[in-house]
Design a protein around this motif. Sequence first.
Motif, short mmCIF file in Angstrom:
data_model
loop_
_atom_site.label_atom_id
_atom_site.label_comp_id
_atom_site.label_asym_id
_atom_site.label_seq_id
_atom_site.Cartn_x
_atom_site.Cartn_y
_atom_site.Cartn_z
N ILE A 87 0.87 -1.20 0.14
CA ILE A 87 0.28 -0.06 0.14
C ILE A 87 0.78 1.07 0.14
O ILE A 87 0.52 2.28 -0.60
CB ILE A 87 -0.93 -0.02 1.19
CG1 ILE A 87 -1.91 -0.97 1.08
CG2 ILE A 87 -1.71 1.35 1.20
CD1 ILE A 87 -3.04 -0.95 0.07
N ILE A 88 2.01 1.15 0.69
CA ILE A 88 2.84 2.38 0.75
C ILE A 88 3.74 2.56 -0.47
O ILE A 88 3.88 3.69 -1.32
CB ILE A 88 3.96 1.97 1.80
CG1 ILE A 88 3.28 1.87 3.31
CG2 ILE A 88 4.78 3.07 1.68
CD1 ILE A 88 2.58 2.82 3.67
N GLU A 90 2.29 1.42 -3.55
CA GLU A 90 1.31 1.58 -4.56
C GLU A 90 0.10 2.45 -3.63
O GLU A 90 -1.10 1.92 -3.88
CB GLU A 90 0.75 0.49 -5.17
CG GLU A 90 1.68 -0.15 -6.16
CD GLU A 90 1.25 -1.48 -6.77
OE1 GLU A 90 0.23 -1.43 -7.57
OE2 GLU A 90 1.66 -2.50 -6.20
N PRO A 91 0.26 3.77 -3.49
CA PRO A 91 -0.90 4.53 -2.72
C PRO A 91 -2.12 4.32 -3.25
O PRO A 91 -3.04 4.40 -2.73
CB PRO A 91 -0.26 5.61 -2.34
CG PRO A 91 0.85 5.97 -3.35
CD PRO A 91 1.26 4.38 -3.77
N ASN A 92 -2.43 4.30 -4.83
CA ASN A 92 -3.51 4.63 -5.22
C ASN A 92 -4.27 3.25 -4.97
O ASN A 92 -5.77 3.42 -5.26
CB ASN A 92 -3.13 4.62 -6.99
CG ASN A 92 -2.55 6.07 -7.10
OD1 ASN A 92 -2.41 6.88 -6.63
ND2 ASN A 92 -2.09 6.07 -8.36
N TRP A 94 -5.30 2.14 -2.23
CA TRP A 94 -6.22 2.55 -1.08
C TRP A 94 -7.37 2.73 -1.57
O TRP A 94 -8.41 2.28 -0.81
CB TRP A 94 -5.54 3.40 -0.21
CG TRP A 94 -6.17 3.56 0.82
CD1 TRP A 94 -6.88 4.67 1.41
CD2 TRP A 94 -6.49 2.66 2.21
NE1 TRP A 94 -7.63 4.60 2.42
CE2 TRP A 94 -7.36 3.18 3.04
CE3 TRP A 94 -5.66 1.64 2.57
CZ2 TRP A 94 -7.55 2.72 4.30
CZ3 TRP A 94 -6.11 0.61 3.67
CH2 TRP A 94 -6.99 1.48 4.45
N THR A 125 5.59 0.34 9.32
CA THR A 125 4.73 0.29 8.13
C THR A 125 3.56 -0.69 8.51
O THR A 125 2.34 -0.27 8.05
CB THR A 125 5.37 -0.56 6.97
OG1 THR A 125 6.78 0.13 6.46
CG2 THR A 125 4.48 -0.50 5.64
N ILE A 129 -0.62 0.81 8.45
CA ILE A 129 -1.68 0.25 7.47
C ILE A 129 -2.73 -0.39 8.67
O ILE A 129 -3.70 -0.40 8.02
CB ILE A 129 -1.16 -0.94 6.61
CG1 ILE A 129 -0.05 0.11 5.52
CG2 ILE A 129 -2.11 -1.28 5.65
CD1 ILE A 129 -0.39 1.13 5.18
N ARG A 132 -4.75 2.29 9.56
CA ARG A 132 -5.67 3.15 8.42
C ARG A 132 -6.85 2.19 8.47
O ARG A 132 -7.72 2.60 8.05
CB ARG A 132 -4.86 3.09 7.16
CG ARG A 132 -3.87 4.25 7.34
CD ARG A 132 -2.91 4.39 5.90
NE ARG A 132 -3.49 4.53 4.77
CZ ARG A 132 -2.86 4.67 3.58
NH1 ARG A 132 -1.53 4.81 3.57
NH2 ARG A 132 -3.42 4.75 2.26
#
Length: 301
Positions: A87-88, A90-92, A94, A125, A129, A132
């Motif tokens: 996720i870090i 490839e932030p998109n 999320w 990390t 996540i 979140r």
Amino acid sequence: MANIHDDEMKHCYENLIVVDVGANLTNKKYIRDLDSVIQRAKDSGVQKIMVPGTSVKSSKEALRLTRIYPGIIYSTAGIHPHDSKSIIEEPNTWHDFQMMANAPECVAIGPCGLDYQRDFSEPCTQKEIFERQLKLACELQKPILIHERSAQEDVLEILTKFQPAQPIIVRGFMGTTDEALKYLERDYYISLTGYLCKDKSDTGVRKLLEDGRLPMERLLVETDSPFMYPNTRASKLPQHVKGGLTERSLLYLHRYCTFQRNEPCSLPAIVEMIAAFMNKQPEDVALATAFNALKLFGLSQ
């Protein structure tokens, strides 16, 4: 009338009605025969199966399965601690994850949490996540599935910070009695797997069950298929537990499940073993765990 009742009870006993709250049916080991796997599960008495998402990709695939097998399969949306770094990187993704978590067929958020046994993702990390996902679960008011390995203190600290009002379920618990009691003190639920067959410690899951420290109203069951094959032939498994296994559950277990590929149809055997350790009737454990799952996750009857 007595004979009819006896026949009904016998039928009930032969077909333990159970709910598998964790079977990884998105795993590639099921690509060729998933229909058969699900039919066997139903025949064995498994009425509902929850398929966990452990990454953005598998959460999407789990959601797809709910639409192919409506009323049987339910999904969860989770990012496993091991997959946190994706996720870090490839932030998109999320945004996609949030969309899947919002779907009505997605009945819980997770498995999420911390795993310090392996370092696939850095602890900082993992924590980011995890938090979140907790925030999202609180916004959506969906139950939370926790994965925790050698990280109880940090997991509890983060959960204390968020104070979620919705149910919290510790998936595939493999810790000590003391660790279980810390979860139970907070009214969390504990889900057990075929790990029972492997647990050789004097302070673990078996001890928890034998001492009557895990109330049935806090218990859930899962196969964690294709993993956690319940080896009922394990030498350390007590004789009274082996003796509590029925021919019917063993038939499904030994005919269809292997160390390489466990299936949801092994769940009745797991329930029978749990019942034997608890000194309870298998149908009572089946009924309690199925009721807990239906209530917690709002699974349709």
